[in-house]
Design a protein around this motif. Sequence first.
Motif, mmCIF file in Angstrom:
data_model
loop_
_atom_site.group_PDB
_atom_site.id
_atom_site.type_symbol
_atom_site.label_atom_id
_atom_site.label_comp_id
_atom_site.label_asym_id
_atom_site.label_seq_id
_atom_site.Cartn_x
_atom_site.Cartn_y
_atom_site.Cartn_z
ATOM 1 N N LEU A 179 -0.332 14.143 -9.452
ATOM 2 C CA LEU A 179 -0.996 14.287 -8.138
ATOM 3 C C LEU A 179 -2.132 13.272 -8.044
ATOM 4 C CD1 LEU A 179 -1.201 18.188 -7.837
ATOM 5 C CD2 LEU A 179 0.362 16.672 -6.619
ATOM 6 N N GLU A 181 -3.208 11.537 -5.605
ATOM 7 C CA GLU A 181 -4.003 11.627 -4.377
ATOM 8 C C GLU A 181 -5.154 12.616 -4.502
ATOM 9 O OE1 GLU A 181 -0.624 14.603 -4.031
ATOM 10 O OE2 GLU A 181 -0.929 12.563 -4.785
ATOM 11 N N LEU A 182 -5.064 13.518 -5.483
ATOM 12 C CA LEU A 182 -6.141 14.489 -5.726
ATOM 13 C C LEU A 182 -6.920 14.163 -7.004
ATOM 14 C CD1 LEU A 182 -4.279 17.817 -4.794
ATOM 15 C CD2 LEU A 182 -5.975 16.596 -3.429
ATOM 16 N N GLN A 196 -11.390 19.254 -1.479
ATOM 17 C CA GLN A 196 -9.974 19.180 -1.834
ATOM 18 C C GLN A 196 -9.312 20.553 -1.765
ATOM 19 O OE1 GLN A 196 -10.447 17.392 -5.709
ATOM 20 N NE2 GLN A 196 -9.894 15.334 -4.973
ATOM 21 N N GLN A 199 -8.490 21.187 1.665
ATOM 22 C CA GLN A 199 -7.387 20.332 2.078
ATOM 23 C C GLN A 199 -6.037 20.924 1.694
ATOM 24 O OE1 GLN A 199 -7.730 16.304 0.591
ATOM 25 N NE2 GLN A 199 -5.528 15.934 0.781
#
Length: 452
Positions: A179, A181-182, A196, A199
């Motif tokens: 992951l 993007e995180l 996050q 999100q």
Amino acid sequence: MKSKRLRLIGSIAFLFLACLLIPIQSFVYSDQESENESLVYYIPVEQTVERGLEAFMSRSITTAKENGATHIILEMDTPGGAVDAAGNIALLIQESDIPIITFVKNKAISAGAYIALNTEQIIMAPGATMGSAAVIDGAGNAAEDKTQSYWLSEMRSAAELNGRDPQYALAMADQRIDLPELGAPEGELLTLTAQQAMQVEYAEAIASNRTELIDYLQLGSVEERDMQVSFSEQIARFVTHPVVIPILLSIGSLGLVLELYSPGFGVPGIMGISALMLFFFGHMFAGFAGWESMILFVIGFLLIVVEIFIPGFGIFGLLGIASVIGGMLLASFSTASMLIYIAIALVITAVATVFIFKYFGNWGPMKKIIHTDSTSTDKGYISNKTREELIGQSGTTLTPLRPSGSAVFNQERLDVVSEGGYIGQGSKIEVVYTAGSRIVVREVKENNLKEE
């Protein structure tokens, strides 16, 4: 006149009814207001997650239910802890009839993240974090595959329980999930910030304090109560910590071993018994130990005391140690874990005992604990003076020597012993050997005297 009386009576009756109605209306209004007011209990989930925290959580949830709480809020700031304790706490949350909400004040790491996922809502402070929930063993290494598989299934179930995407819960515990993007590419565990978490819908809101939290929950008029960890519970939480348990057991066993090598009952014994009593108290208060474990411990303690004061070839000591260990196993929340703790304590005790006896046995305060000195003639200890000047002197027996008796040498009467044979009364003798009070003589034959 009559109409005036009627009007007066009517006025009095009206005032009387008004006086009755005002309290009733006030009571109805007060009761309605009470019904509309929410009772919120705040439970702190702080420091390491262990079995002592589990006992505190159980008491807190029960208290909140008995007092009619409408909501329970877990104020969380924990680095994680024991998997078994986290699992039991999660079960308490799932079985609760009262809505339970997690407010992550700072961090909900590892077991803390798992506990949070079991609650209906998660609200985080602006700088809070949640995640990094890999299972590790006591040495800090990754747990075996079987344990990892179990923990991943638990994380998935906790996420799905309240409609959250399990992918992110698994990424918190499994480095193989990618992951980027995180901020958690393959090889790293996922740890979510508050933004996050919002999100990915792992947090319902961000709140800086209790006021913002209550406003978001829209609870209206609220009565807030705080659950406090009692002093006894603080001790129980400390004592049931996975790191503290083997330390206490090591101190207890080392103290008892040193006590066996010291006269009477002193500092080592007090140290050992105190450590073991602290262990049992903490586990009893946390609800893991019953009276049977305490009875076994007391019996073991008494047997060890008997061994200290009345030596019995080690039998009492061995039975006492076995009884104490049996009490520990009964007091433990996990027999396997307790056996590991006991093994660690025995290894530490053995190493420490050898080290103390070798390097500190004749130094400082250890002189009073371990007796290593001995008496000898070199140090001035003389039980009986050796009469070396008697060797070669002649005398006469006053009594028969069978083989011991009395003899006279230069008008001095002495207790003597023959070399092994019988010597009659009035016989001539000669001293051949002396050692302390022992004077060995030999009969002198007449032919020997004539030759001389």
